[in-house]
Design a protein around this motif. Structure first.
Motif, PDB file in Angstrom:
ATOM      1  N   LYS A 158       0.833  -1.213   0.000  1.00 22.26           N
ATOM      2  CA  LYS A 158       0.000   0.000   0.000  1.00 22.26           C
ATOM      3  C   LYS A 158       0.861   1.254   0.000  1.00 22.26           C
ATOM      4  O   LYS A 158       0.552   2.230  -0.699  1.00 22.26           O
ATOM      5  CB  LYS A 158      -0.958  -0.013   1.195  1.00 22.26           C
ATOM      6  N   ASN A 159       1.913   1.263   0.788  1.00 23.56           N
ATOM      7  CA  ASN A 159       2.824   2.415   0.780  1.00 23.56           C
ATOM      8  C   ASN A 159       3.505   2.568  -0.576  1.00 23.56           C
ATOM      9  O   ASN A 159       3.659   3.676  -1.090  1.00 23.56           O
ATOM     10  CB  ASN A 159       3.892   2.256   1.860  1.00 23.56           C
ATOM     11  N   ILE A 160       3.926   1.450  -1.152  1.00 26.91           N
ATOM     12  CA  ILE A 160       4.567   1.488  -2.466  1.00 26.91           C
ATOM     13  C   ILE A 160       3.614   2.064  -3.508  1.00 26.91           C
ATOM     14  O   ILE A 160       3.983   2.928  -4.313  1.00 26.91           O
ATOM     15  CB  ILE A 160       5.057   0.083  -2.859  1.00 26.91           C
ATOM     16  N   GLU A 161       2.371   1.607  -3.503  1.00 22.28           N
ATOM     17  CA  GLU A 161       1.386   2.118  -4.459  1.00 22.28           C
ATOM     18  C   GLU A 161       1.139   3.611  -4.239  1.00 22.28           C
ATOM     19  O   GLU A 161       1.034   4.384  -5.212  1.00 22.28           O
ATOM     20  CB  GLU A 161       0.078   1.356  -4.346  1.00 22.28           C
ATOM     21  N   ALA A 162       1.060   4.023  -2.978  1.00 23.52           N
ATOM     22  CA  ALA A 162       0.822   5.441  -2.681  1.00 23.52           C
ATOM     23  C   ALA A 162       1.972   6.304  -3.210  1.00 23.52           C
ATOM     24  O   ALA A 162       1.746   7.394  -3.752  1.00 23.52           O
ATOM     25  CB  ALA A 162       0.645   5.642  -1.179  1.00 23.52           C
ATOM     26  N   ILE A 163       3.208   5.833  -3.067  1.00 17.01           N
ATOM     27  CA  ILE A 163       4.363   6.578  -3.571  1.00 17.01           C
ATOM     28  C   ILE A 163       4.305   6.681  -5.087  1.00 17.01           C
ATOM     29  O   ILE A 163       4.499   7.762  -5.666  1.00 17.01           O
ATOM     30  CB  ILE A 163       5.675   5.897  -3.120  1.00 17.01           C
TER      31      ILE A 163
ATOM     32  N   PHE B   3       2.259  14.586 -20.716  1.00 23.65           N
ATOM     33  CA  PHE B   3       2.015  13.695 -19.590  1.00 23.65           C
ATOM     34  C   PHE B   3       2.953  12.491 -19.705  1.00 23.65           C
ATOM     35  O   PHE B   3       2.942  11.766 -20.692  1.00 23.65           O
ATOM     36  CB  PHE B   3       0.557  13.245 -19.605  1.00 23.65           C
ATOM     37  N   ALA B   4       3.790  12.298 -18.698  1.00 22.29           N
ATOM     38  CA  ALA B   4       4.758  11.185 -18.678  1.00 22.29           C
ATOM     39  C   ALA B   4       4.705  10.547 -17.296  1.00 22.29           C
ATOM     40  O   ALA B   4       5.519  10.862 -16.425  1.00 22.29           O
ATOM     41  CB  ALA B   4       6.161  11.681 -18.998  1.00 22.29           C
ATOM     42  N   PRO B   5       3.739   9.648 -17.072  1.00 20.59           N
ATOM     43  CA  PRO B   5       3.494   9.139 -15.714  1.00 20.59           C
ATOM     44  C   PRO B   5       4.647   8.343 -15.127  1.00 20.59           C
ATOM     45  O   PRO B   5       4.917   8.443 -13.925  1.00 20.59           O
ATOM     46  CB  PRO B   5       2.246   8.270 -15.878  1.00 20.59           C
ATOM     47  N   GLY B   6       5.327   7.543 -15.934  1.00 22.03           N
ATOM     48  CA  GLY B   6       6.497   6.816 -15.439  1.00 22.03           C
ATOM     49  C   GLY B   6       6.223   5.973 -14.213  1.00 22.03           C
ATOM     50  O   GLY B   6       7.052   5.916 -13.288  1.00 22.03           O
ATOM     51  N   ALA B   7       5.101   5.264 -14.191  1.00 20.79           N
ATOM     52  CA  ALA B   7       4.726   4.498 -12.996  1.00 20.79           C
ATOM     53  C   ALA B   7       5.683   3.342 -12.730  1.00 20.79           C
ATOM     54  O   ALA B   7       6.133   3.144 -11.593  1.00 20.79           O
ATOM     55  CB  ALA B   7       3.293   3.980 -13.142  1.00 20.79           C
ATOM     56  N   VAL B   8       5.986   2.592 -13.779  1.00 22.83           N
ATOM     57  CA  VAL B   8       6.907   1.462 -13.618  1.00 22.83           C
ATOM     58  C   VAL B   8       8.336   1.891 -13.906  1.00 22.83           C
ATOM     59  O   VAL B   8       9.278   1.470 -13.237  1.00 22.83           O
ATOM     60  CB  VAL B   8       6.479   0.282 -14.519  1.00 22.83           C
ATOM     61  N   ASP B   9       8.518   2.781 -14.891  1.00 21.37           N
ATOM     62  CA  ASP B   9       9.838   3.267 -15.287  1.00 21.37           C
ATOM     63  C   ASP B   9       9.949   4.739 -14.943  1.00 21.37           C
ATOM     64  O   ASP B   9       9.650   5.595 -15.771  1.00 21.37           O
ATOM     65  CB  ASP B   9      10.034   3.025 -16.783  1.00 21.37           C
ATOM     66  N   ASP B  10      10.386   5.143 -13.731  1.00 20.38           N
ATOM     67  CA  ASP B  10      10.836   4.234 -12.720  1.00 20.38           C
ATOM     68  C   ASP B  10      10.349   4.687 -11.341  1.00 20.38           C
ATOM     69  O   ASP B  10      11.102   4.692 -10.374  1.00 20.38           O
ATOM     70  CB  ASP B  10      12.364   4.122 -12.752  1.00 20.38           C
ATOM     71  N   ALA B  11       9.052   5.073 -11.288  1.00 21.69           N
ATOM     72  CA  ALA B  11       8.490   5.334  -9.962  1.00 21.69           C
ATOM     73  C   ALA B  11       8.548   4.069  -9.116  1.00 21.69           C
ATOM     74  O   ALA B  11       8.679   4.143  -7.886  1.00 21.69           O
ATOM     75  CB  ALA B  11       7.050   5.828 -10.078  1.00 21.69           C
ATOM     76  N   SER B  12       8.471   2.895  -9.761  1.00 23.98           N
ATOM     77  CA  SER B  12       8.532   1.640  -9.005  1.00 23.98           C
ATOM     78  C   SER B  12       9.872   1.502  -8.289  1.00 23.98           C
ATOM     79  O   SER B  12       9.918   1.142  -7.099  1.00 23.98           O
ATOM     80  CB  SER B  12       8.278   0.441  -9.928  1.00 23.98           C
ATOM     81  N   GLY B  13      10.975   1.775  -8.980  1.00 24.19           N
ATOM     82  CA  GLY B  13      12.286   1.690  -8.353  1.00 24.19           C
ATOM     83  C   GLY B  13      12.490   2.751  -7.292  1.00 24.19           C
ATOM     84  O   GLY B  13      13.104   2.503  -6.248  1.00 24.19           O
ATOM     85  N   THR B  14      11.977   3.954  -7.540  1.00 23.56           N
ATOM     86  CA  THR B  14      12.044   5.017  -6.536  1.00 23.56           C
ATOM     87  C   THR B  14      11.259   4.631  -5.296  1.00 23.56           C
ATOM     88  O   THR B  14      11.697   4.869  -4.164  1.00 23.56           O
ATOM     89  CB  THR B  14      11.511   6.335  -7.128  1.00 23.56           C
ATOM     90  N   ALA B  15      10.103   4.009  -5.496  1.00 26.08           N
ATOM     91  CA  ALA B  15       9.282   3.565  -4.365  1.00 26.08           C
ATOM     92  C   ALA B  15      10.003   2.501  -3.544  1.00 26.08           C
ATOM     93  O   ALA B  15       9.870   2.459  -2.317  1.00 26.08           O
ATOM     94  CB  ALA B  15       7.945   3.031  -4.867  1.00 26.08           C
ATOM     95  N   VAL B  16      10.762   1.630  -4.201  1.00 33.56           N
ATOM     96  CA  VAL B  16      11.558   0.640  -3.466  1.00 33.56           C
ATOM     97  C   VAL B  16      12.534   1.348  -2.533  1.00 33.56           C
ATOM     98  O   VAL B  16      12.621   1.047  -1.340  1.00 33.56           O
ATOM     99  CB  VAL B  16      12.305  -0.294  -4.434  1.00 33.56           C
ATOM    100  N   SER B  17      13.278   2.304  -3.072  1.00 32.76           N
ATOM    101  CA  SER B  17      14.250   3.040  -2.269  1.00 32.76           C
ATOM    102  C   SER B  17      13.580   3.767  -1.105  1.00 32.76           C
ATOM    103  O   SER B  17      14.063   3.730   0.030  1.00 32.76           O
ATOM    104  CB  SER B  17      15.000   4.032  -3.164  1.00 32.76           C
ATOM    105  N   MET B  18      12.462   4.408  -1.370  1.00 31.99           N
ATOM    106  CA  MET B  18      11.788   5.190  -0.336  1.00 31.99           C
ATOM    107  C   MET B  18      11.162   4.300   0.734  1.00 31.99           C
ATOM    108  O   MET B  18      11.263   4.583   1.939  1.00 31.99           O
ATOM    109  CB  MET B  18      10.736   6.089  -0.976  1.00 31.99           C
ATOM    110  N   GLU B  19      10.513   3.221   0.341  1.00 30.93           N
ATOM    111  CA  GLU B  19       9.882   2.342   1.318  1.00 30.93           C
ATOM    112  C   GLU B  19      10.924   1.662   2.200  1.00 30.93           C
ATOM    113  O   GLU B  19      10.706   1.471   3.402  1.00 30.93           O
ATOM    114  CB  GLU B  19       9.009   1.304   0.616  1.00 30.93           C
ATOM    115  N   LEU B  20      12.067   1.325   1.632  1.00 30.07           N
ATOM    116  CA  LEU B  20      13.131   0.749   2.448  1.00 30.07           C
ATOM    117  C   LEU B  20      13.673   1.756   3.454  1.00 30.07           C
ATOM    118  O   LEU B  20      13.982   1.403   4.603  1.00 30.07           O
ATOM    119  CB  LEU B  20      14.265   0.231   1.550  1.00 30.07           C
ATOM    120  N   ALA B  21      13.765   3.020   3.051  1.00 26.33           N
ATOM    121  CA  ALA B  21      14.202   4.050   3.987  1.00 26.33           C
ATOM    122  C   ALA B  21      13.217   4.174   5.143  1.00 26.33           C
ATOM    123  O   ALA B  21      13.612   4.313   6.306  1.00 26.33           O
ATOM    124  CB  ALA B  21      14.342   5.384   3.264  1.00 26.33           C
TER     125      ALA B  21
END
Length: 447
Positions: A38-43, A146-164
């Motif tokens: 849920k946190n990852i999706e929110a990010i 409009f360039a949402p970039g959900a997987v490329d690479d908000a997904s990787g950014t969310a990994v870094s942020m959620e781990l922090a």
């Protein structure tokens, strides 16, 4: 308890397909479980809400563009830092990138770094986990669409942020940097700046984990859906190796034993130890055909780095204007991401980082003694700086095997193994009494 641990682990065999569980650390397992889909999706959805995160987009708006995105990322990291007792420090890594490839002018850029300082003042190891927060549409220079970039690479950014968020509440002997970098789509500019800074300032970067495109489980064309596999790309001949070093590797049969390959094997063993229904696929390439990522500048500076990427990519989503044509949806929209999958990849990253940061440092000056003609293997090494190991594993595998197959536990800084150095490959890693292992180190010939 320590003696029982030593007896248990004195020698065991690792399965080639799924590594045998040696011992899970209860604290690491708790952290792994805290990683939230849920946190990852929110990010991801928040990053998409900035409309575009193109590196050349608006830097003054509070709601749209790259400037608003980086300010929000920094503020989130700072919010996580409140639980760290002052150990997590957040900063912009600011620089000006000169006009050049995919840059129409000199451009101020900012990476976001959240640095969780290690507690061991004698231990200067640094571990980095990264995603890139910039995005793009079809045209590389289109900074307004409009360039949402959900997987490329908000997904990787969310990994870094959620781990922090999860790891800031704990302490580790070594330092961990949670990074969100800019300018990847324009030419790896953000990661290049950090890698050069790390080299210039003498950071002891033992491992860099790059998460880029880790949110999709559907493969276009094939129709395959794979929510358990993750690719880890690693270089064989080190990118920064000299001709002399390359010649030495070839003479030793070490083309498949760079430190990045050791990190990839480590990721498989540790990731599959802690995360259920996970297959870490070792891809013996630095990156995909005609593609590159933010681990490359770290490799160029001589650091150990790998890239994690989903198994089957959907290219209708990547670098595409958002639209619908002939019934096909194009564009990297958040509704098409698989957040349970990204959660699994984040948990894998956490288990790797935590084990490395809690483990002793790598053994130093690891050598295989070549002065005797013998059907045994003699190895020697020096203890790492900082935290003293409880002992060491000597790792062994057949020359055709991609994975380490046996581990021998020793407490001294030398070992004689009853297998020939000419017939097998070896490495040595440090281990503490709780079972946290360092990265393995491939030996050099010594007399």
């Amino acid at each position: 308890m320590k003696n029982a641990f030593i007896l248990l682990l004195s020698c065991f065999t690792l399965s080639a397909s799924a590594q045998t569980v040696v011992k899970q650390d209860a604290t690491i397992k708790q952290m792994v479980d805290e990683v939230s889909n849920k946190n990852i999706e929110a990010i991801v959805r928040k990053l998409v809400s900035f409309k575009t995160r193109h590196t050349l987009s608006d830097t003054t708006s509070k709601t749209e563009g790259i400037g608003a995105a980086r300010n929000w990322i920094k503020a989130e990291y700072e919010r996580y830092a409140t639980a760290s007792n002052g150990r997590l420090k957040v900063q912009f890594d600011a620089f000006v990138q000169p006009q050049g490839r995919r840059l129409s002018k000199n451009t101020p850029m900012k990476n976001v770094l959240a640095i969780l300082k290690g507690t061991d003042t004698a231990d200067h190891r640094v571990y980095i986990v990264s995603g890139h927060y910039d995005s793009r549409a079809t045209k590389a220079m289109d900074s307004t669409s409009f360039a949402p970039g959900a997987v490329d690479d908000a997904s990787g950014t969310a990994v870094s942020m959620e781990l922090a968020r999860v790891m800031a509440k704990r302490s580790f002997p070594a330092t961990i940097i949670f990074m969100a970098v800019v300018g990847e789509e324009q030419g790896l500019y953000g990661s290049t700046n950090v890698a050069k800074r790390a080299k210039a300032e003498g950071w002891q970067v033992d491992a860099m984990l790059n998460n880029d495109i880790v949110g999709n489980t559907y493969g276009m064309e094939t129709g395959l859906k794979d929510n358990r596999s993750i690719r880890v790309f690693s270089d064989g001949i080190p990118t920064a190796a000299t001709e002399k070093e390359i010649a030495a590797l070839k003479s030793l049969g070490g083309e498949n034993d760079s430190q990045s390959r050791q990190l990839a094997r480590y990721a498989k063993e540790i990731g599959e130890r802690y995360v259920e229904q996970l297959d870490v696929k070792l891809i013996y390439r630095t990156d995909r055909y005609l593609r590159g990522g933010d681990h490359l500048p770290f490799l160029e500076q001589g650091f150990t780095a790998v890239r994690f990427t989903e198994m089957n990519e959907n290219f209708d989503r990547q670098h595409q204007d958002v639209r619908k044509e002939n019934g096909v949806d194009y564009g990297d929209l958040p509704d098409f991401a698989d957040y349970d999958y990204t959660q699994k990849i984040a948990r894998m990253n956490l288990s790797i980082l935590a084990n490395l940061a809690l483990a002793p440092g790598q053994p130093q000056n690891v050598g295989v003694i070549t002065s005797d003609l013998t059907n045994k293997t003699k190895l020697k090494w020096d203890a790492p700086k900082g935290k003293a190991p409880a002992g060491y594993y000597v790792l062994m595998r057949e020359t055709i095997s991609p994975y380490w197959e046996k581990k021998f536990y020793v407490t001294d800084t030398n070992a004689t193994i009853g297998y020939s150095k000419d017939n097998y490959l070896f490495a040595v890693q440090s281990v503490d009494a709780a079972g946290h292992e360092s990265l393995p180190v491939y030996p050099k010939p010594v007399r």
